[in-house]
Design an enzyme around this catalytic site. Structure first.
Site, PDB file in Angstrom:
ATOM      1  N   CYS A 172       0.842  -1.081  -0.046  1.00  0.00           N
ATOM      2  CA  CYS A 172      -0.107   0.131   0.088  1.00  0.00           C
ATOM      3  C   CYS A 172       1.012   1.161  -0.036  1.00  0.00           C
ATOM      4  O   CYS A 172       1.318   1.558   1.223  1.00  0.00           O
ATOM      5  CB  CYS A 172      -1.058  -0.154   1.097  1.00  0.00           C
ATOM      6  N   CYS A 217      -0.305   4.220   2.105  1.00  0.00           N
ATOM      7  CA  CYS A 217      -0.175   4.030   3.290  1.00  0.00           C
ATOM      8  C   CYS A 217       1.557   4.473   3.897  1.00  0.00           C
ATOM      9  O   CYS A 217       1.703   5.294   4.910  1.00  0.00           O
ATOM     10  CB  CYS A 217      -0.574   2.680   3.810  1.00  0.00           C
ATOM     11  N   ASP A 218       2.258   3.668   3.299  1.00  0.00           N
ATOM     12  CA  ASP A 218       3.584   3.535   3.966  1.00  0.00           C
ATOM     13  C   ASP A 218       4.794   4.420   3.056  1.00  0.00           C
ATOM     14  O   ASP A 218       6.026   4.372   3.560  1.00  0.00           O
ATOM     15  CB  ASP A 218       3.931   2.093   3.643  1.00  0.00           C
TER      16      ASP A 218
END
Lengths: 303, 78
Positions: free
Chosen positions: A133, A136-137
């Protein structure tokens, strides 16, 4: 004797949550079992096509969905992954990694997840430099050289995010050209921080505690590329493995008719895990509503 | 008993938002460390958790990776 619910909803993305809201309003005794809340919608960037919101972010829309669901007082089991769905006597058994439950009807709304590479090193380095993801990261890789695997829109989207953050980005693309939108391709090609490696395939992930390189095969030659981050963006697969008795398409999508019925009476399915035409948040939500209304009719006819 | 609760997270991460919202709803005080704002926070989190995703929740020295309500409750009770 174990409690038998009228309905178990598997999943709490747009389809599962909408199904739950409809079930609460129909006063159907319902349990929601889910790995996470919001599903892929919570991981989306900007959403500009959900009616009523001219602009909303994925996480915000997911929060609104969740608030709506929690307004009603029914059981929600979060952080549980369904491992088995089977008919047992006159009802259905839903097994998870933590518990097992029973119900007269089931709606499968478990959505889709990122496709994995299926190569050596993938399991060991998951969350240790290997990421599924980007939204997200990505910011964790601010000083790093990274590789994005894939050539479609999600790979290009990840690249655009990483260009702003990482030291250098390699796109590892299997085919001979990128497939994503031209607009994104142009921006990427202008950047001095990105190399596009076409006709290339990742064959192994290397590292010690964390990722430090990948092995790629390009035109029959194998080379090693030093990277600290790997972003896998090679598409999605349906979370339908646990539903062994349901009819599915070749890609694993559960086949449903226009009433969201599957081949097993009493089991319904909705949203991205099904073969519904087009995967959109608003379509998944509508499918969830339809599935519960079908459940309601099914339960009423059996009373 | 008051255990110190720390949340390492990113503004871009939906699960971090959920974790923070849960702690706030439960009235649990916590310290939020944005790992994109400070590289030392990121390093600290990676060393403590041995991995590279957010959120990481630290309760009384113990580490939880991701948002796990049951584990948070368990560690707070101990």
């Amino acid at each position: 004797m174990k409690r038998i619910y009228d309905l178990i909803i598997i999943g709490a993305g747009p389809a599962g949550i909408t199904a739950a809201v409809y079930a609460a309003r129909k006063k159907i005794d319902t349990l929601v079992v889910t790995k996470d809340i919001g599903g892929q919608a919570a991981l989306s960037g900007d959403i500009q096509n959900y009616t009523g919101y001219q602009f909303i972010s994925g996480p915000e829309l997911a929060e609104k969905f969740e608030e709506h669901m929690r307004k009603f007082n029914f059981d929600i089991r979060e952080n549980e992954e369904v491992t088995k769905l089977a008919a047992k006597q006159n009802n259905f058994l839903v097994k998870t990694d933590k518990n097992s439950y029973r119900a007269k009807t089931v709606i499968v709304a478990s959505g889709k997840k990122s496709r994995e590479l299926g190569i050596s090193g993938e399991k060991e380095f998951k969350n240790k430099g290997l990421v599924y993801c980007a939204t997200c990261d990505a910011p964790l890789f601010s000083e790093d050289d990274v590789a994005v695997i894939g050539g479609g829109n999600s790979a290009l989207d990840a690249t655009l995010q990483l260009m702003k953050i990482a030291n250098y980005v390699y796109i590892i693309n299997r085919s001979n050209s990128l497939r994503g939108d031209e607009i994104m391709q142009e921006k990427i090609k202008e950047s001095k921080k990105v190399s596009i490696l076409n006709n290339s395939q990742v064959i192994e992930i290397l590292g010690d505690n964390f990722v430090n390189a990948i092995k790629i095969k390009k035109d029959k030659k194998v080379e090693t590329l030093a990277v600290q981050g790997i972003f896998v963006e090679i598409g999605l697969i349906p979370n339908s493995n646990f539903a062994v008795d349901l009819n599915k398409t070749k890609s694993g999508e559960i086949k449903v008719n226009n009433k969201n019925e599957t081949n097993i009476p009493g089991i319904f399915a909705a949203g991205d895990v099904t073969d519904v035409f087009e995967k959109q948040i608003i379509i998944a939500a509508g499918e969830g509503a339809k599935a519960t209304l079908s459940v309601f009719r099914y339960l009423s006819s059996r009373k | 008993m008051n255990k110190k609760v720390k949340v390492y997270g990113l503004p871009t991460c939906p699960v971090c938002r959920r974790t923070k919202k849960y702690l706030e709803d439960e009235g649990i005080d916590y310290e939020y460390l944005d790992v994109s704002a400070n590289h030392d926070f990121a390093k600290e989190m990676i060393v403590k958790s041995g991995q590279k995703t957010v959120p990481v929740v630290e309760i009384g020295g113990e580490i939880i990776i991701g948002f796990d309500k049951a584990k948070i409750e368990e560690l707070l009770k101990r």
